[in-house]
Design an enzyme around this catalytic site. Structure first.
Site, PDB file in Angstrom:
ATOM      1  N   PRO A  34      -2.789 -11.470  10.464  1.00  0.00           N
ATOM      2  CG  PRO A  34      -0.791 -11.808  11.608  1.00  0.00           C
ATOM      3  CD  PRO A  34      -1.439 -11.988  10.263  1.00  0.00           C
ATOM      4  CG  ASN A  81      -0.217  -0.061   2.511  1.00  0.00           C
ATOM      5  OD1 ASN A  81       0.508   0.858   2.836  1.00  0.00           O
ATOM      6  ND2 ASN A  81      -0.376  -1.150   3.249  1.00  0.00           N
ATOM      7  CG  ASP A 117      -6.715  -4.839   6.417  1.00  0.00           C
ATOM      8  OD1 ASP A 117      -6.284  -4.826   7.582  1.00  0.00           O
ATOM      9  OD2 ASP A 117      -7.205  -3.844   5.857  1.00  0.00           O
ATOM     10  CE  LYS A 138       8.901 -12.832 -13.518  1.00  0.00           C
ATOM     11  NZ  LYS A 138       9.557 -12.424 -14.745  1.00  0.00           N
TER      12      LYS A 138
HETATM   13  N1  CTP Z   1      -3.329  -2.840  12.382  1.00  0.00           N
HETATM   14  C1  CTP Z   1      -2.507  -3.851  12.789  1.00  0.00           C
HETATM   15  N2  CTP Z   1      -2.497  -5.038  12.126  1.00  0.00           N
HETATM   16  C2  CTP Z   1      -3.296  -5.253  11.071  1.00  0.00           C
HETATM   17  C3  CTP Z   1      -4.141  -4.196  10.626  1.00  0.00           C
HETATM   18  C4  CTP Z   1      -4.117  -3.005  11.307  1.00  0.00           C
HETATM   19  O1  CTP Z   1      -1.782  -3.670  13.773  1.00  0.00           O
HETATM   20  N3  CTP Z   1      -3.262  -6.407  10.440  1.00  0.00           N
HETATM   21  C5  CTP Z   1      -3.358  -1.593  13.138  1.00  0.00           C
HETATM   22  C6  CTP Z   1      -2.757  -0.421  12.397  1.00  0.00           C
HETATM   23  O2  CTP Z   1      -1.383  -0.285  12.667  1.00  0.00           O
HETATM   24  C7  CTP Z   1      -3.551   0.731  12.985  1.00  0.00           C
HETATM   25  C8  CTP Z   1      -4.937   0.132  13.165  1.00  0.00           C
HETATM   26  O3  CTP Z   1      -4.706  -1.248  13.354  1.00  0.00           O
HETATM   27  O4  CTP Z   1      -3.102   1.107  14.260  1.00  0.00           O
HETATM   28  C9  CTP Z   1      -5.745   0.364  11.931  1.00  0.00           C
HETATM   29  O5  CTP Z   1      -6.673  -0.596  11.813  1.00  0.00           O
HETATM   30  P1  CTP Z   1      -7.364  -1.095  10.467  1.00  0.00           P
HETATM   31  O6  CTP Z   1      -8.397  -2.056  10.866  1.00  0.00           O
HETATM   32  O7  CTP Z   1      -6.396  -1.518   9.460  1.00  0.00           O
HETATM   33  O8  CTP Z   1      -8.013   0.165  10.094  1.00  0.00           O
HETATM   34  P2  CTP Z   1      -7.864   1.045   8.888  1.00  0.00           P
HETATM   35  O9  CTP Z   1      -6.506   1.010   8.273  1.00  0.00           O
HETATM   36  O10 CTP Z   1      -8.271   2.298   9.486  1.00  0.00           O
HETATM   37  O11 CTP Z   1      -8.797   0.355   7.810  1.00  0.00           O
HETATM   38  P3  CTP Z   1     -10.242  -0.367   7.782  1.00  0.00           P
HETATM   39  O12 CTP Z   1     -11.172   0.748   7.977  1.00  0.00           O
HETATM   40  O13 CTP Z   1     -10.169  -0.953   6.456  1.00  0.00           O
HETATM   41  O14 CTP Z   1     -10.381  -1.392   8.837  1.00  0.00           O
END
Ligand code: CTP
Length: 403
Positions: free
Chosen positions: A306, A210, A278, A288
């Site tokens: 996770p 990302n 995610d 490859k």
């Molecule tokens: N986070 C994490 N591990 C993941 C996903 C997110 O530690 N696998 C943490 C990020 O570092 C951040 C927070 O969770 O502190 C953000 O959560 P996230 O659910 O990813 O929210 P958004 O990025 O805001 O996106 P979405 O709305 O898609 O859930």
């Protein structure tokens, strides 16, 4: 902790308040601070280089292009060697130059060449201070992370009354003390920070990722280390220099990031600023992936990564204060609060990452700090200033049980 052994680069601008800067030098020297001074051409109309040098006990720098000065100490080194740059008096002209990023003389060049905090003590006629241009420059400078003290209200040398008088030397010394001594608020504390994107490989050459730049997480790690915390930064791939005094552990994938974070615990505070993917490709090809004419495009199956923040918030090694970020494009506060509860963290720093906000990859951020106690809306600020404020709050919260 005292100011003894600290080093300040004082820029004396052109204004009647320059005489008070001599008193400022005297008070700083009394506290054991090394003061080097730059006297602007306009400043030299009010005080002499000789008076300044008599008080600093050092040479006073005046010219941008002086071969002898460059040989002894270049302008870049001059600003880097200091712990803090103080501009007193900060004239409307100096503020405008700094807000615009000019490097047209030694003072503005030193201000542009530094990565150290800058404290301004503005002093000018009340109308100049109230002018839209000066206020615009001040807002720009504040957003850039520049700190200012004053001006105070009162009778001015020009006979007018209002805000414009430079803060008193003792007030400036106090502000310097807060800035430099604040460093110790997290001494003895251990901090963990995650930053940057993760890369989730499909094969040895391709990955899902990302646009996270890592700037906010790196700035938070830098501010925690500045505040004296023993700081470990677990970072995905980014193009940023490691912050000073921070242990940097580089990772690629979300799974690696979780493992490394768990190995760093216990910690007193953890800030999860990484944009962890995610999902990851369910399987990773050893070689490859090759395309062959006539083959259908492959379908990529994804598996959930996770959630590092949620996992650590609920682990038995949970830090006393766990802070997450929420990147939202709409209903920023409501979604942030929901995320705080769902993930079990103490605070959520919620920010608007819609394309119009320019947050992703940019230098500024407008955030809302969400805790069980409520929501605070912070103004648009430089990411370093957001970090300093957050670290101040962390310091205060760790003194008492987490909110
Ligand atoms: N986070 C994490 N591990 C993941 C996903 C997110 O530690 N696998 C943490 C990020 O570092 C951040 C927070 O969770 O502190 C953000 O959560 P996230 O659910 O990813 O929210 P958004 O990025 O805001 O996106 P979405 O709305 O898609 O859930």
């Amino acid at each position: 902790m005292s100011l003894r052994g600290k080093s300040v680069l004082l820029i004396i601008g052109g204004g009647i308040a320059a005489y008070k800067s001599l008193e400022l030098v005297r008070r700083l020297r009394e506290r054991g601070v090394r003061v080097r001074a730059i006297l602007t051409r306009a400043g030299a109309e009010f005080v002499t280089a000789l008076s300044v040098s008599s008080l600093t006990g050092e040479k006073t720098w005046q010219d941008l292009f002086s071969l002898t000065d460059e040989a002894e100490m270049g302008h870049i080194q001059l600003s880097r060697a200091a712990d803090l740059l103080v501009v007193a008096p900060a004239t409307a002209d100096l503020m405008a130059k700094l807000a615009q990023g000019h490097a047209s003389d030694l003072a503005s060049t030193a201000l542009l060449a530094t990565d150290k905090p800058i404290l301004l003590a503005p002093a000018m006629n009340v109308r100049m201070w109230n002018h839209a241009a000066t206020q615009r420059n001040l807002a720009r400078l504040t957003a850039d992370g520049v700190i200012s003290i004053g001006p105070n209200e009162g009778e001015m040398a020009c006979g007018e009354f209002g805000p414009g008088r430079m803060a008193e030397p003792e007030e400036i010394v106090e502000a310097i003390e807060t800035l430099l001594v604040r460093k110790a608020t997290l001494a003895g504390r251990k901090a963990l920070v995650t930053a940057g994107p993760t890369r989730e490989p499909l094969d040895p050459v391709r990955y899902l990722a990302n646009r996270s730049s890592g700037k906010q997480g790196y700035a938070i790690a830098a501010a925690l280390a500045e505040a004296g915390a023993d700081t470990t930064l677990v970072s995905g791939p980014v193009d940023l220099a490691p912050p000073p005094n921070v242990t940097l552990l580089k990772v690629e994938t979300g799974c690696e990031m979780l493992d490394v974070c768990e190995s760093v615990l216990p910690a007193d505070v953890a800030v999860f600023a990484a944009a962890v993917a995610d999902w990851r490709p369910e399987s990773r090809a050893d070689g490859k992936l090759k395309k062959r004419d006539g083959d259908a495009a492959p379908l990529i199956r994804l598996a959930r990564n996770p959630d590092i923040l949620a996992t650590i918030s609920r682990s038995k090694n949970r830090p006393a204060l766990v802070i997450g970020f929420a990147a939202e494009t709409e209903n920023v506060v409501a979604n942030g609060e929901e995320k705080r509860r769902r993930k079990g963290c103490d605070w959520i720093v919620a920010n608007d990452v819609s394309a119009e906000s320019g947050v992703m990859g940019g230098d500024s951020n407008r955030v809302h700090l969400i805790s069980a106690a409520g929501v605070e809306d912070w103004p648009l600020m430089d990411k370093r200033e957001v970090s300093r404020r957050l670290v101040e709050r962390i310091g205060a919260a760790l003194k008492r049980p987490a909110e």
